[in-house]
Design a protein around this motif. Structure first.
Motif, PDB file in Angstrom:
ATOM      1  N   VAL A  13       0.967  -1.077  -0.235  1.00 48.26           N
ATOM      2  CA  VAL A  13       0.001   0.031  -0.071  1.00 48.26           C
ATOM      3  C   VAL A  13       0.906   1.184   0.078  1.00 48.26           C
ATOM      4  O   VAL A  13       1.865   1.439   0.671  1.00 48.26           O
ATOM      5  CB  VAL A  13      -0.816   0.085   1.324  1.00 48.26           C
ATOM      6  N   HIS A  14       0.622   2.259  -1.017  1.00 50.06           N
ATOM      7  CA  HIS A  14       1.293   3.263  -0.952  1.00 50.06           C
ATOM      8  C   HIS A  14       0.963   4.384  -0.070  1.00 50.06           C
ATOM      9  O   HIS A  14      -0.072   4.440  -0.086  1.00 50.06           O
ATOM     10  CB  HIS A  14       1.564   3.784  -2.304  1.00 50.06           C
ATOM     11  N   VAL A  59      -6.988   3.534  -2.164  1.00 47.25           N
ATOM     12  CA  VAL A  59      -6.631   2.087  -2.288  1.00 47.25           C
ATOM     13  C   VAL A  59      -7.652   1.265  -2.938  1.00 47.25           C
ATOM     14  O   VAL A  59      -7.391   0.756  -4.134  1.00 47.25           O
ATOM     15  CB  VAL A  59      -6.467   1.306  -0.952  1.00 47.25           C
ATOM     16  N   GLU A  90      -9.033  -1.339  -2.026  1.00 46.18           N
ATOM     17  CA  GLU A  90      -8.837  -2.772  -1.873  1.00 46.18           C
ATOM     18  C   GLU A  90      -8.572  -3.117  -0.293  1.00 46.18           C
ATOM     19  O   GLU A  90      -7.907  -2.363   0.470  1.00 46.18           O
ATOM     20  CB  GLU A  90      -7.852  -3.677  -2.545  1.00 46.18           C
ATOM     21  N   ARG A 130       3.163  -1.828   8.689  1.00 44.31           N
ATOM     22  CA  ARG A 130       2.514  -0.650   8.363  1.00 44.31           C
ATOM     23  C   ARG A 130       3.491   0.474   8.961  1.00 44.31           C
ATOM     24  O   ARG A 130       4.204   0.348   9.815  1.00 44.31           O
ATOM     25  CB  ARG A 130       1.146  -0.312   9.143  1.00 44.31           C
ATOM     26  N   GLY A 183      -5.972  -2.471   5.351  1.00 41.53           N
ATOM     27  CA  GLY A 183      -6.645  -1.644   4.242  1.00 41.53           C
ATOM     28  C   GLY A 183      -7.958  -0.993   4.809  1.00 41.53           C
ATOM     29  O   GLY A 183      -8.460  -0.021   4.176  1.00 41.53           O
ATOM     30  N   GLU A 227      -7.360   2.748   5.559  1.00 39.25           N
ATOM     31  CA  GLU A 227      -7.038   3.433   4.258  1.00 39.25           C
ATOM     32  C   GLU A 227      -8.516   3.697   3.432  1.00 39.25           C
ATOM     33  O   GLU A 227      -8.929   4.738   3.014  1.00 39.25           O
ATOM     34  CB  GLU A 227      -6.275   2.679   3.197  1.00 39.25           C
ATOM     35  N   ARG A 228      -9.244   2.426   3.363  1.00 39.29           N
ATOM     36  CA  ARG A 228     -10.435   2.557   2.642  1.00 39.29           C
ATOM     37  C   ARG A 228     -11.600   3.416   3.382  1.00 39.29           C
ATOM     38  O   ARG A 228     -11.972   4.441   2.670  1.00 39.29           O
ATOM     39  CB  ARG A 228     -11.053   1.261   2.697  1.00 39.29           C
ATOM     40  N   SER A 266      -5.063   6.460   1.971  1.00 37.06           N
ATOM     41  CA  SER A 266      -4.104   6.063   3.046  1.00 37.06           C
ATOM     42  C   SER A 266      -2.974   6.906   3.838  1.00 37.06           C
ATOM     43  O   SER A 266      -2.258   7.645   2.975  1.00 37.06           O
ATOM     44  CB  SER A 266      -3.195   4.855   2.487  1.00 37.06           C
ATOM     45  N   GLY A 291       1.695   3.611   4.590  1.00 33.32           N
ATOM     46  CA  GLY A 291       2.057   2.560   3.711  1.00 33.32           C
ATOM     47  C   GLY A 291       2.260   1.248   4.210  1.00 33.32           C
ATOM     48  O   GLY A 291       2.301   1.170   5.657  1.00 33.32           O
TER      49      GLY A 291
END
Lengths: 243, 243
Positions: B44-45, B50, B52, B63, B85, B88-89, B94, B97
């Motif tokens: 994950v950037h 994201v 996902e 993380r 995630g 982020e979601r 996010s 990372g």
DNA sequence: CGCTCGGTTGAAGGAGGTCAACTCCGGTGG
DNA sequence: CCACCGGAGTTGACCTCCTTCAACCGAGCG
């Protein structure tokens, strides 16, 4: 004292997401009690089972952990609308305590009813998860501060963040001040610093006029300079749910 | 490569809670892809949207957040079964990372399907919330360490905690060793310490035989002494959900 | 063979901790 | 009315834990 959830003053605020009428009705029935407690009281005892979930209705509080020799770390400050008790409930015994910084009012929910909430109101289940993820995000930010920022940067970060959260709740007055009920020991324990060094660092920032405290209110005359010091630039938040 | 969720090896472990057959069936249909990525890849950037959600199927990851001048804080390590995630979601972009420490395999879920999960399988919704709260609890503990523990105490705490998590996953071998794929920079960034001081602190603990690393595996010959040093005594965890 | 990466060690400096004293202020009780 | 008290904030002196800079070693690898 009694306010129907549908008329909850927080629901009027733009920073809160609106809910379906039947969801609000459910929240109302889910709510077990409305409890008022004085400043300084312990809302959740460290190491005790809880059995209740809470939404902070008014006032300020904080979550903390203490080591056996008394060292204390404040994990996060709680403002009106914040939901807590999830970590405790789902782990059967609370790894941390919660203490009131001001007189507070709580919406109390029976933890055993959480299952009904998920089953009959998936939207609210989603909201609870959102709140849990949001809470974690704040702790993440605190961890970054404590782990990698210098004392001055940490103070800057904390002041910005608290000011921002209070502003979103409409607690800001015409001159840009927000309530600031914590003393320097609280800040020190939140920042992972000693009391003395917190004091000296804050004196410096105050002389630079990066912040001011008057009448229990916090003012940030140079928000941009503070943000630069803290290396903190955040996009505006979408509306958050309220349970 | 393809393994039906019902036959997921992790589900056989006693530390995971069992699910209803129809729930497992839903998870299977919810699962969008099974993705393998090499050690060192960014899962994950930071600062990207994201779309996902992931369960770590095999391997280790972490993380992290970085400040603009490059200082990095590792927020938490991810082990098989960890769900990520969500933060982020639910926040659209996010704030942190995720990077692989070893070759990893991921179960990939479409974030847009999360609503279906809550709606049609409230038990799974509850599980997701449980996982979010559990994840926050780990970050809480890290914050206490970084904020209030000395360097040696922090190292002790981290070693115990990682050993314990790996053990619960059955990664322990007959001589009590668990995989240990991180190097000292990772540890330093997780502990909020400099690389050099992390090294010196760990050398001391190693000479005291409080831990040993052989063949990429961590051994804790004196768990009780380590616990005392870390001031960390935790009750056994109840089984956790798996999505 | 030379390169890089990860780990190791020493020396020097600085950020922050600890100890202690002092002020200011609001309460409280004589 | 004033003495006394406790809590919170402030300041100085000293010390130490940790950081920074630097060099070195060994293993793996092109």
């Amino acid at each position: 004292m009694f306010v129907p959830c549908a008329d909850c003053p927080m629901r009027q605020l733009p920073s809160f997401r609106s809910n379906e009428p039947q969801e609000i009705e459910f929240i109302q029935s889910f709510k077990q009690a409305h409890r008022a407690l004085p400043s300084g009281s312990t809302l959740v005892h460290e190491g005790h089972a809880v059995g209740e979930l809470f939404t902070l209705f008014s006032g300020w509080a904080f979550r903390y952990c203490t080591l056996s020799d008394g060292r204390r770390q404040i994990l996060n400050f709680l403002l009106p609308g914040d939901f807590f008790g999830l970590q405790e409930r789902l782990n059967e015994q609370s790894p941390h305590g919660v203490e009131a910084l001001t007189d507070v009012e709580l919406c109390v929910f029976p933890a055993a009813g959480l299952w009904d909430l998920f089953k009959n109101h998936p939207g609210l289940g989603y909201d609870v998860t959102w709140l849990a993820a949001h809470e974690e995000r704040i702790v993440d930010m605190n961890l970054v501060s404590v782990g990698r920022r210098s004392a001055a940067e940490r103070v800057a970060m904390l002041l910005i963040h608290l000011h921002k959260r209070a502003t979103l709740l409409g607690l800001v007055d015409e001159s840009g001040g927000v309530p600031f009920p914590m003393n320097q020991s609280h800040l020190a324990d939140a920042l992972g610093l000693s009391l003395v060094h917190t004091n000296k660092t804050m004196s410096r920032l105050r002389q630079l006029e990066l912040y001011a405290l008057r009448g229990g209110r916090l003012y940030l005359p140079q928000p941009h300079a503070l943000q630069q010091l803290a290396d903190y630039y955040e996009s505006p938040l979408p509306p958050r749910p309220l349970v």
